[in-house]
Structures are given as structure tokens and as C-alpha cells.
Design a protein around this motif. Sequence first.
Motif, PDB file in Angstrom:
ATOM      1  N   PHE A 149      14.221  -8.498  17.030  1.00 56.54           N
ATOM      2  CA  PHE A 149      14.159  -9.425  18.653  1.00 56.54           C
ATOM      3  C   PHE A 149      13.028 -10.038  19.047  1.00 56.54           C
ATOM      4  N   TYR A 150      12.024 -10.672  18.007  1.00 55.38           N
ATOM      5  CA  TYR A 150      11.431 -12.071  19.028  1.00 55.38           C
ATOM      6  C   TYR A 150      12.343 -12.832  18.592  1.00 55.38           C
ATOM      7  N   ARG A 151      12.896 -13.921  18.966  1.00 55.70           N
ATOM      8  CA  ARG A 151      13.826 -14.860  18.593  1.00 55.70           C
ATOM      9  C   ARG A 151      12.311 -16.334  18.497  1.00 55.70           C
ATOM     10  N   PHE A 152      11.800 -16.269  19.337  1.00 60.81           N
ATOM     11  CA  PHE A 152      10.499 -17.205  19.845  1.00 60.81           C
ATOM     12  C   PHE A 152       9.078 -17.228  18.921  1.00 60.81           C
ATOM     13  N   ALA A 153       9.046 -15.775  17.847  1.00 60.11           N
ATOM     14  CA  ALA A 153       8.125 -15.127  17.742  1.00 60.11           C
ATOM     15  C   ALA A 153       6.880 -15.967  16.361  1.00 60.11           C
ATOM     16  N   SER A 154       6.261 -16.597  16.146  1.00 62.87           N
ATOM     17  CA  SER A 154       5.258 -17.644  15.732  1.00 62.87           C
ATOM     18  C   SER A 154       5.661 -16.761  14.357  1.00 62.87           C
ATOM     19  N   SER A 155       5.506 -18.005  13.706  1.00 61.08           N
ATOM     20  CA  SER A 155       6.309 -17.704  12.039  1.00 61.08           C
ATOM     21  C   SER A 155       5.105 -17.311  11.225  1.00 61.08           C
ATOM     22  N   GLY A 156       4.464 -17.370  11.972  1.00 62.05           N
ATOM     23  CA  GLY A 156       2.794 -17.365  10.397  1.00 62.05           C
ATOM     24  C   GLY A 156       2.539 -15.330  10.874  1.00 62.05           C
ATOM     25  N   ASN A 157       2.772 -14.995  10.236  1.00 58.41           N
ATOM     26  CA  ASN A 157       2.367 -13.319   9.432  1.00 58.41           C
ATOM     27  C   ASN A 157       1.663 -13.186   8.279  1.00 58.41           C
ATOM     28  N   CYS A 158       0.673 -12.680   8.000  1.00 56.58           N
ATOM     29  CA  CYS A 158       0.165 -11.998   7.421  1.00 56.58           C
ATOM     30  C   CYS A 158       0.343 -11.490   5.919  1.00 56.58           C
ATOM     31  N   LEU A 159       1.775 -10.682   6.845  1.00 55.20           N
ATOM     32  CA  LEU A 159       3.105  -9.594   5.700  1.00 55.20           C
ATOM     33  C   LEU A 159       3.690 -11.184   5.417  1.00 55.20           C
ATOM     34  N   GLU A 160       3.645 -11.525   4.156  1.00 56.09           N
ATOM     35  CA  GLU A 160       4.807 -12.473   3.706  1.00 56.09           C
ATOM     36  C   GLU A 160       5.920 -11.605   3.269  1.00 56.09           C
ATOM     37  N   ILE A 161       6.669 -10.781   4.402  1.00 56.89           N
ATOM     38  CA  ILE A 161       7.570 -10.602   3.766  1.00 56.89           C
ATOM     39  C   ILE A 161       9.557 -10.891   4.487  1.00 56.89           C
ATOM     40  N   GLY A 162      10.549 -11.968   4.591  1.00 58.57           N
ATOM     41  CA  GLY A 162      11.218 -12.321   5.290  1.00 58.57           C
ATOM     42  C   GLY A 162      12.078 -11.638   5.750  1.00 58.57           C
ATOM     43  N   LEU A 163      13.032 -11.379   6.948  1.00 55.18           N
ATOM     44  CA  LEU A 163      13.908 -10.666   6.788  1.00 55.18           C
ATOM     45  C   LEU A 163      15.389 -11.639   7.368  1.00 55.18           C
ATOM     46  N   ARG A 164      15.741 -12.051   6.673  1.00 54.99           N
ATOM     47  CA  ARG A 164      17.263 -13.156   6.881  1.00 54.99           C
ATOM     48  C   ARG A 164      18.637 -12.866   6.964  1.00 54.99           C
ATOM     49  N   THR A 165      18.621 -13.140   8.332  1.00 52.83           N
ATOM     50  CA  THR A 165      20.376 -12.707   8.354  1.00 52.83           C
ATOM     51  C   THR A 165      21.011 -13.794   8.244  1.00 52.83           C
ATOM     52  N   PRO A 166      21.961 -13.533   7.484  1.00 48.99           N
ATOM     53  CA  PRO A 166      23.145 -14.551   6.726  1.00 48.99           C
ATOM     54  C   PRO A 166      24.380 -14.869   7.968  1.00 48.99           C
ATOM     55  N   THR A 167      24.480 -15.746   8.247  1.00 42.18           N
ATOM     56  CA  THR A 167      26.208 -16.061   9.146  1.00 42.18           C
ATOM     57  C   THR A 167      27.009 -16.426   8.480  1.00 42.18           C
ATOM     58  N   PHE A 168      28.265 -15.798   8.443  1.00 39.16           N
ATOM     59  CA  PHE A 168      29.269 -15.270   8.084  1.00 39.16           C
ATOM     60  C   PHE A 168      30.211 -17.018   8.130  1.00 39.16           C
ATOM     61  N   PRO A 169      30.473 -16.905   6.851  1.00 30.96           N
ATOM     62  CA  PRO A 169      31.083 -18.527   7.067  1.00 30.96           C
ATOM     63  C   PRO A 169      32.675 -18.803   7.150  1.00 30.96           C
ATOM     64  N   ALA A 170      33.024 -18.185   7.627  1.00 33.13           N
ATOM     65  CA  ALA A 170      34.405 -17.451   8.147  1.00 33.13           C
ATOM     66  C   ALA A 170      34.501 -15.983   9.595  1.00 33.13           C
ATOM     67  N   GLN A 171      34.585 -17.264  10.381  1.00 30.36           N
ATOM     68  CA  GLN A 171      34.784 -15.656  11.213  1.00 30.36           C
ATOM     69  C   GLN A 171      36.246 -14.552  11.785  1.00 30.36           C
ATOM     70  N   ALA A 172      36.412 -13.913  10.887  1.00 32.41           N
ATOM     71  CA  ALA A 172      37.919 -12.900  10.800  1.00 32.41           C
ATOM     72  C   ALA A 172      38.285 -13.302  11.890  1.00 32.41           C
ATOM     73  N   PRO A 173      39.287 -13.044  11.562  1.00 34.13           N
ATOM     74  CA  PRO A 173      40.112 -12.286  13.265  1.00 34.13           C
ATOM     75  C   PRO A 173      40.081 -10.730  13.742  1.00 34.13           C
ATOM     76  N   GLY A 174      39.419 -10.648  15.030  1.00 35.32           N
ATOM     77  CA  GLY A 174      39.495  -9.088  15.251  1.00 35.32           C
ATOM     78  C   GLY A 174      37.351  -8.316  15.433  1.00 35.32           C
TER      79      GLY A 174
END
Length: 371
Positions: A149-174
Motif C-alpha cells: 500500500f505504501y509505494r514510497f515507504a522506506s526500504s529499511g525494515n528490521c524484519l527482512e521478509i520481502g513481498l514481491r509482486t511478479p508482473t505478467f510477461p504477457a497481457q492476456a486478452p480480457g
Amino acid sequence: MPEEVDQRLGEIESALAAFEDRPMLYEPTEIARAGVFISIDSEGRLSVDRGYVRPEDDVLETDPDVGQNADVSSTEGQEPGTSVQRTIIAVAGGTLDAEEDDEDTAKPLPDRLITELTAHRTLALRDALAENPAIAFQAVLHNFVLTAFYRFASSGNCLEIGLRTPTFPAQAPGLRESASAKAVEARHESWKARLPRSENDLWDALTALDGGAQASLFSHCASFAVNAVYEPANRYNQSRVSAHGVRTRLDQADVLARAVGLDMVQVGWRPTVDNYLGRVTKPRILEAVREAKGESSAQLIDHLKKAEMAKEAERLLDGSGWLPEPLRLVDPDAAPVAQEGGAGPLPEFLADEEDSENVSDDDPRQLDAAE
């Protein structure tokens, strides 16, 4: 409260607000040597911080020693504001031992010492967090929400657990207009309206949520990390994916789909010319119609050209619940399906004839008939 009094109080509040929100005014001489910092805030808006001066442009203060038992003539001919370099003369017996001076002066802690002390604190914090599942869950949730939710939040965090949202290599119709995409977007906007604008207030806001709300928010954030997309392990993706990695990814996606009971028919997917039928060969189109409607329906369109065949197949498959293989939920415990074209049960009259031929020669009834 009388109306005229309330109106007067409103006027006073407006005047005070205008007084407090008045713009900062700078002298022309200050504007000539000052500048601003321009950046983007956490909401993506322009942020301008004024009134900053570079060190080399700063005006030095006048030395208070000048004019008090000082040789004024030494500064004659110099421009105002320039510093005067003085020579310090040490008389006999007047110098201090440098080592003793270092020991008596309060200096910042050494970096190595701070690292060692915080290592002890980190290990103790790990142990304490492991003993408190509720706080551990909230800490992970806090990390996930910052990323989602916070796109510009600080990258430093004491809990080093990342949430990576993969992108779609191709945009499917619809894809963007699908029911799933609309549901995800609506859920995200609903949570965004409930969360604070500043990331500094997020921890307290999460603490105020009950267990059910925290679990719902956690599920929403965790869903952004799902990647069940097939990618070909070709020469374009050799450095990023492998055939084994993609296969493992899809196998784990099947496990997750079975756990949540995913049904692509219920979520609204149906075969159309754009998303499937118009992009496969004619045998694939006929195979889909044959599986969903039977051989007779497939024969109705097997003579058509591909464009007309795909269009008619879309009409025939509408409402049938047919799915292509990548979208099917396969049950690993299901019994194997008999292959088409295999020998089925014989007709009754042939079965009786075969049974009579398989009667053993030493059957007493057979011997009696022979006699």
C-alpha cells in the motif's frame, strides 16, 4: 449557543487558520543565496522544501574576540565576514598530553562496538518474537502492508521478509476486465481507505484491528505474491527461469488451487475466439467441442474454415463449463480415465458366446453332451 456568537467564532477560527497557514516570506538577500529541495512525497505529489543554504554560501558569524583585547589592525583590508586564521603558540609547560585529552573527551561509540551490542539485542529480539505469535504475525503483516500500500515507504525494515509482486510477461486478452481483477481492485481500494495516510501511523492502526480484520488484510497482501504463470525456458529466459523451476512453480500452484477450491468456471472464465479458440489449430478446436458436446457436435463444424469454426465453437461451448488443460484443477488421487478407443464391454449376445467357448474340457456337463 446563539447564532451570531457561533458565526463570530467561525470568523475568528478562519482568521487564525489564515494566520497560521500564511506563506513563509524571505528577505531578498536570503533568496539570492538560498535554494529548495524538490521531491515526491509518499502519495506521489510534488513536495517543495524551501529555505536551504549550501555551506559555501552561508554567511559566517563575526568572531566575538575581535574588538576585545584583539589586534584590530590584523583584520584591516579584509572583507566583512571573512574568517581570520590564527596561530596557536604553546608555551613551555602549557601543552596537554594528547592521549590524556582523548581519554577525558566524550566521543561517539565505535562502530564495531555498536555492531556487537546490537547483535546481542537482535538475538534477544528474535527469541522474544518467537515466544509471541500474535506480535510476530502483526510484524509480518506490517511488512506486507508497507509493500502493498505504501509505494514510497522506506526500504529499511528490521524484519527482512520481502513481498514481491511478479508482473505478467504477457497481457492476456480480457485480463483487466475479468471478474478476478475487479474483485482484487475493489478489495484493495477498500483497505486503502481504512489504512492511515502515513506509514508512521501504520503499526498503531494494525494494532487497533481485531484478529479477523488482520487475517483478512494479511490474506489480501499475501495474494499479491502468487505466481502461477507458465514461462517457456528458452534462450530468452535462460538466465531467469529454468524448466525445472517453472514445473515446480506450477505444481505448487496446483496444490494451492486445490486448497482454496479454485474453479475457473465459477470465477467467470469461458472460451472465446479472443482468449483461446482463435489462437489454436483446428484439431484443438474440434477436440474442445468433442470433449464438451460430443462427436456429433464436432462433426457439425469440422468442414468450416478456422475463423468460422472458432466462432461456431464459441457458441457451442458457451455454458458447457469446458476448460483448457492449463486451467483445469486436476485431482492427483483421481482414478485414471480410460483411453478413448479402448475395448469396452461386449454386447450380451457376444458375451454369452464367449463364455460358452471358454468352458473347460473337463466340465461334466460338456462330457455328457459329447456322449
